[in-house]
Design a protein around this motif. Structure first.
Motif, PDB file in Angstrom:
ATOM      1  N   HIS A  82      -6.523  23.839  -6.191  1.00 26.00           N
ATOM      2  CA  HIS A  82      -5.160  24.289  -6.459  1.00 26.00           C
ATOM      3  C   HIS A  82      -4.632  23.649  -7.750  1.00 26.00           C
ATOM      4  O   HIS A  82      -3.966  24.309  -8.559  1.00 26.00           O
ATOM      5  N   LEU A  83      -4.954  22.373  -7.939  1.00 30.78           N
ATOM      6  CA  LEU A  83      -4.506  21.685  -9.148  1.00 30.78           C
ATOM      7  C   LEU A  83      -5.186  22.261 -10.390  1.00 30.78           C
ATOM      8  O   LEU A  83      -4.568  22.364 -11.451  1.00 30.78           O
ATOM      9  N   ARG A  84      -6.447  22.656 -10.233  1.00 28.79           N
ATOM     10  CA  ARG A  84      -7.145  23.288 -11.363  1.00 28.79           C
ATOM     11  C   ARG A  84      -6.480  24.607 -11.744  1.00 28.79           C
ATOM     12  O   ARG A  84      -6.389  24.956 -12.925  1.00 28.79           O
ATOM     13  N   ALA A  85      -6.007  25.345 -10.738  1.00 28.23           N
ATOM     14  CA  ALA A  85      -5.306  26.602 -11.005  1.00 28.23           C
ATOM     15  C   ALA A  85      -3.993  26.338 -11.754  1.00 28.23           C
ATOM     16  O   ALA A  85      -3.614  27.100 -12.650  1.00 28.23           O
ATOM     17  N   VAL A  86      -3.299  25.252 -11.394  1.00 33.21           N
ATOM     18  CA  VAL A  86      -2.067  24.878 -12.095  1.00 33.21           C
ATOM     19  C   VAL A  86      -2.380  24.497 -13.540  1.00 33.21           C
ATOM     20  O   VAL A  86      -1.662  24.890 -14.475  1.00 33.21           O
ATOM     21  N   GLN A 118       2.151  28.432  -3.002  1.00 36.53           N
ATOM     22  CA  GLN A 118       1.883  28.609  -1.578  1.00 36.53           C
ATOM     23  C   GLN A 118       1.148  27.425  -0.959  1.00 36.53           C
ATOM     24  O   GLN A 118       1.013  27.346   0.263  1.00 36.53           O
ATOM     25  N   PHE A 119       0.672  26.487  -1.794  1.00 31.96           N
ATOM     26  CA  PHE A 119      -0.124  25.362  -1.284  1.00 31.96           C
ATOM     27  C   PHE A 119       0.565  24.028  -1.514  1.00 31.96           C
ATOM     28  O   PHE A 119      -0.088  22.987  -1.597  1.00 31.96           O
ATOM     29  N   MET A 120       1.897  24.051  -1.610  1.00 35.49           N
ATOM     30  CA  MET A 120       2.640  22.810  -1.856  1.00 35.49           C
ATOM     31  C   MET A 120       2.533  21.823  -0.689  1.00 35.49           C
ATOM     32  O   MET A 120       2.628  20.611  -0.885  1.00 35.49           O
ATOM     33  N   HIS A 121       2.370  22.334   0.539  1.00 31.71           N
ATOM     34  CA  HIS A 121       2.363  21.460   1.706  1.00 31.71           C
ATOM     35  C   HIS A 121       1.086  20.627   1.796  1.00 31.71           C
ATOM     36  O   HIS A 121       1.087  19.535   2.368  1.00 31.71           O
TER      37      HIS A 121
END
Length: 326
Positions: A200-204, A191-194
Motif C-alpha cells: 500500500h505504501l508503494r502505491a502511495v 481504503q487501507f488506512m486501518h
C-alpha cells in the motif's frame, strides 16, 4: 468569549485566564460559525441550502455579492462592487479582519488570473509534500497507479507505520481538490488506512512519483457565455480485491469547465455491469441536481436540459424505461 458565571464585576484585581482559544475546543468551530451566520443573515445575506458556507445577496439593480467561508478564511466576490465594499466595512465592525487583496492563495490552492480565465493549482503544496517525504529527487512515473492493479489486504506483507501513512494519504486527499487525475488512485490507497502494508505504501509512493513529473498541473476555468450543464459517469465491475465491490466515478462540466468530480466505492456488491453503471448514473444525477441548486441560489437560470453521458447501453435502456424503476 463570554465571561463565566459567578465572575462578577466587583471582584477586584482578578483576571480570567483563557486556557483554550478558537482552535482548542471541539465545539468552537460550531459556535464561531453560528456567530458568523447570524451576522451575515442580519446583513441581508441568504445562506445557500446547497452549501451552508456560501452566503449570497442580490441587489435591487441585479448585482450579486457572494461570500464563501472556511473557518476563518473568507472569499468575497461578485459583480456588485458597492455591495462588496459595504460587506467589507460591516465585517470590519463585527470582527477583526485583514484584507489580503485579490485572490491569489487560499488554503494551499494557488489562483492565477489571465485573459483566458482563472487557473487553480497546488504546485507549492506538491513541492512541500515531496520535500517532506524525501521524494523531491525521485524518478517520475507516467501513471498515478498501475493499470488493472490488484491491491488487496496483503496480509503477508510487512506492516508500515500507521500514523505516517494516514497523514500522507490525508494530504493526498486534500490535493485531489485540484487534481482529478489522482482522485481514483487516492481513493484506492485510502481504503487501507486501518491496516497499511508495504504494498500500500508503494502505491502511495507511485502517486508521489507521478506528482513529481506533473507538479504544475491544475484546472483552468475559461470565460464563456455557454452554461451547458453536463456529467459523465463510469464504473468498474467488482474491482475491489477485498470485498468485490465496484467503484463509481463521475465528473461534471459547467459551460465546458470541469467543476466537480468523484471516485467512490459503491456501498453494495452489484450483480451485473448494468447495475454498476446505473448506480454511477444515479450519483451523476444527484451531482447535477446539487449544482442546479447552487446556480439557483446565484440566480443563474439554465432552462435547457442537463445532459448525462454513460457508455453502457443496458443502463441507458433501463434509465429510458418509464415503468421498471423499482
Amino acid at each position: 468569549m463570554d465571561v463565566p458565571l459567578g465572575f462578577g464585576p466587583n471582584i477586584g484585581q482578578v483576571v480570567c485566564r483563557l486556557k483554550k482559544a478558537l482552535y482548542g475546543l471541539k465545539q468552537s468551530p460550531r459556535a464561531w460559525f453560528g456567530r458568523f451566520t447570524k451576522v451575515m443573515l442580519k446583513l441581508g445575506y441568504k445562506q445557500s441550502q446547497g452549501d451552508q458556507t456560501l452566503f449570497v445577496k442580490h441587489s435591487p439593480l441585479g448585482g450579486v455579492t457572494t461570500l464563501l467561508v472556511y473557518v476563518d478564511d473568507i472569499i468575497v466576490t461578485g459583480d456588485d462592487l458597492e455591495g462588496m465594499e459595504n460587506l467589507k466595512k460591516c465585517l470590519v465592525k463585527e470582527f477583526e479582519v485583514k484584507e489580503l487583496g485579490k485572490l491569489k492563495y487560499f488554503l494551499g490552492i494557488e489562483v492565477a488570473h489571465s485573459r483566458e480565465g482563472i487557473f487553480i493549482s497546488q504546485q507549492k503544496y506538491i513541492v512541500d509534500l515531496l520535500t517532506e517525504t524525501g521524494k523531491l529527487g525521485c524518478k517520475p512515473t507516467k501513471t498515478p497507479i498501475e493499470v488493472n492493479h490488484r491491491l488487496g489486504n496483503a496480509l503477508e506483507d510487512a506492516i508500515v507505520d500507521k500514523r505516517s501513512y494516514q497523514r500522507l494519504v490525508g494530504k493526498l486527499i486534500y490535493l485531489s481538490h485540484t487534481r482529478p487525475d489522482i482522485a481514483y488512485a487516492v481513493g484506492v490507497v485510502s481504503q487501507f488506512m486501518h491496516n497499511p502494508k508495504e504494498s500500500h505504501l508503494r502505491a502511495v509512493y507511485q502517486i508521489l512519483q507521478y506528482l513529481k513529473g506533473t507538479p504544475g498541473k491544475g484546472i483552468l476555468f475559461k470565460k464563456g457565455e455557454n452554461l451547458t450543464l453536463e456529467a459523465y459517469t463510469d464504473a468498474d465491475y467488482a474491482g475491489s480485491m477485498v470485498d468485490r465491490r465496484s467503484t463509481s466515478g463521475y465528473c461534471t462540466f459547467l459551460g465546458g469547465n470541469l467543476v466537480t468530480w468523484r471516485s467512490k466505492k459503491q456501498n453494495v456488491v452489484a450483480r451485473s455491469i448494468a447495475e454498476v453503471e446505473f448506480r454511477a448514473m444515479a450519483l451523476g444525477v444527484c451531482e447535477l441536481l446539487w449544482l442546479k441548486i447552487i446556480l439557483e441560489d446565484l440566480k443563474i437560470k439554465w432552462e435547457g436540459p442537463m445532459k448525462l453521458y454513460c457508455d453502457n447501453k443496458s443502463a441507458i435502456n433501463i434509465a429510458h424505461n418509464p415503468v421498471q424503476h423499482d
